[in-house]
Design an enzyme around this catalytic site. Structure first.
Site, mmCIF file in Angstrom:
data_model
loop_
_atom_site.group_PDB
_atom_site.id
_atom_site.type_symbol
_atom_site.label_atom_id
_atom_site.label_comp_id
_atom_site.label_asym_id
_atom_site.label_seq_id
_atom_site.Cartn_x
_atom_site.Cartn_y
_atom_site.Cartn_z
ATOM 1 N N LYS A 96 -0.372 -5.788 -3.693
ATOM 2 C CA LYS A 96 -0.327 -4.574 -2.856
ATOM 3 C C LYS A 96 -1.873 -4.254 -2.769
ATOM 4 O O LYS A 96 -2.358 -3.224 -3.126
ATOM 5 C CB LYS A 96 0.405 -3.404 -3.325
ATOM 6 C CG LYS A 96 1.687 -3.978 -3.368
ATOM 7 C CD LYS A 96 2.641 -2.706 -3.703
ATOM 8 C CE LYS A 96 4.241 -3.200 -3.944
ATOM 9 N NZ LYS A 96 4.507 -3.945 -5.036
HETATM 10 O O1 LIG Z 1 8.908 -1.578 -1.326
HETATM 11 C C1 LIG Z 1 8.460 -2.271 -2.568
HETATM 12 C C2 LIG Z 1 7.255 -3.065 -2.797
HETATM 13 C C3 LIG Z 1 7.425 -3.813 -3.813
HETATM 14 N N1 LIG Z 1 8.438 -3.690 -4.705
HETATM 15 C C4 LIG Z 1 8.208 -4.679 -5.992
HETATM 16 O O2 LIG Z 1 9.466 -5.432 -6.098
HETATM 17 C C5 LIG Z 1 9.758 -5.627 -7.204
HETATM 18 C C6 LIG Z 1 11.206 -5.100 -7.466
HETATM 19 O O3 LIG Z 1 11.631 -5.486 -8.564
HETATM 20 P P1 LIG Z 1 13.351 -5.060 -9.155
HETATM 21 O O4 LIG Z 1 13.190 -5.357 -10.308
HETATM 22 O O5 LIG Z 1 14.029 -6.182 -8.157
HETATM 23 O O6 LIG Z 1 13.679 -3.765 -8.801
HETATM 24 C C7 LIG Z 1 8.780 -5.009 -8.089
HETATM 25 O O7 LIG Z 1 7.793 -5.996 -8.638
HETATM 26 C C8 LIG Z 1 8.014 -4.003 -7.304
HETATM 27 O O8 LIG Z 1 6.797 -3.891 -7.551
HETATM 28 C C9 LIG Z 1 9.293 -2.990 -4.548
HETATM 29 O O9 LIG Z 1 10.260 -2.807 -5.653
HETATM 30 N N2 LIG Z 1 9.315 -2.003 -3.350
#
Ligand SMILES: O=c1ccn([C@@H]2O[C@H](COP(=O)(O)O)[C@@H](O)[C@H]2O)c(=O)[nH]1
Length: 279
Positions: A96
């Protein structure tokens, strides 16, 4: 040189539309019986890579969980990036990044220049210094067959206040981001290389994704509460471009590699039932 969009299209056709995140949360390390240190991090990350690197289309290491161990954590990240690429997975590094253009150029060379030790297939980027400030990333990505996924409508509840605010022309901030990325992908076949991040948690928002012609990364599935069925509500007619992304939901099945594979297979099946498509 094959573009990222073309490579993604081919890999998803071969392996199915699924992205699995490597997010070594302290709680997951403990659950796997590992210490919260660099050795634990390395064991965790390598187990995921060895279980899924030859099965899943896209693997998304979350840079924060490697950076928190300093240079030794980043060295683990560099090493698993190479291992993943050898196993045929596309590596999307979730960093990001975003800044003024001259600094974005340095971020771009860190992640999208093949001579860098952190070179990956694609990165996530933040557009809140203006989509135009990310131009050096788009340029370097295009030059070397890489991709950039720009945050549009994020999965966290706090995002809406900024992203759904309306600008002077009546469009939301998110729609402006969506429209600028669509312009970059115009005419690309089979798929543009510049993607968007649109959370699976956000429900129906009325945003128009129809002209994007690029991949739509959908985090928020599993641990954040969204289900595969929610993809239909969020994406409507843009479903064919969606890349569903899970981290904790699948990682919590470990450390047994077979259980990790089974969890990924189950998630892929649930998404395929909504998205359609092969494998
Ligand atoms: O809008 C967003 C952008 C990035 N993320 C990232 O994805 C994963 C989600 O992890 P989970 O364990 O499946 O919840 C995490 O690395 C976030 O930084 C997001 O969730 N939402």
């Amino acid at each position: 040189m094959e573009s990222f969009g073309a490579r993604l299209h081919r890999t998803v056709t071969e392996r199915g539309p699924l992205c699995v995140g490597i997010d070594p949360h302290p709680g997951l390390l403990a659950r796997w019986g590992l210490d919260d240190d660099v050795d634990g991090l390395e064991r965790f990350a390598r187990t995921v890579v060895e279980a899924l690197g030859d099965q899943v289309a896209v693997i998304k290491p979350q840079s924060a969980f490697f950076e928190r161990y300093g240079s030794r954590g980043v060295a683990v990240l560099e090493s698993i990036i190479r291992q993943l690429r050898d196993q045929g997975a596309l590596v999307l590094l979730d960093v990001k990044r975003g800044d003024i253009g001259s600094t974005v150029r340095a971020y771009a060379s860190a992640y999208l220049d093949p001579s860098s030790s952190l070179y990956v297939d694609a990165v996530t980027a933040s557009p809140y210094l203006g989509v135009g400030s990310l131009a050096p990333m788009f340029e370097l990505a295009a030059e070397h067959g890489g991709g950039v996924f720009v945050l549009a409508l994020t999965s966290n509840p706090e995002g809406a206040a900024v992203q759904r605010a309306h600008g002077a022309d009546g469009r939301t901030v998110a729609q402006t981001v969506i429209d600028e990325i669509a312009q970059l992908n115009a005419g690309a076949d089979p798929l543009g290389s510049m993607g968007l991040v649109v959370g699976a948690t956000i429900g129906e928002t009325g945003h128009d994704l129809s002209a994007v012609n690029g991949p739509l990364l959908a985090p928020g599935l599993g641990a954040q509460g969204a289900t595969a069925a929610d993809l239909r509500v969020v994406f409507g007619s843009s479903l064919p471009s969606v890349l569903p992304s899970y981290s904790r939901e699948i990682l919590s099945a470990g450390p047994d590699p077979q259980a990790l594979r089974a969890a990924a297979h189950r998630a892929a099946g649930e998404c395929r039932a909504v998205l359609g498509g092969s494998s």
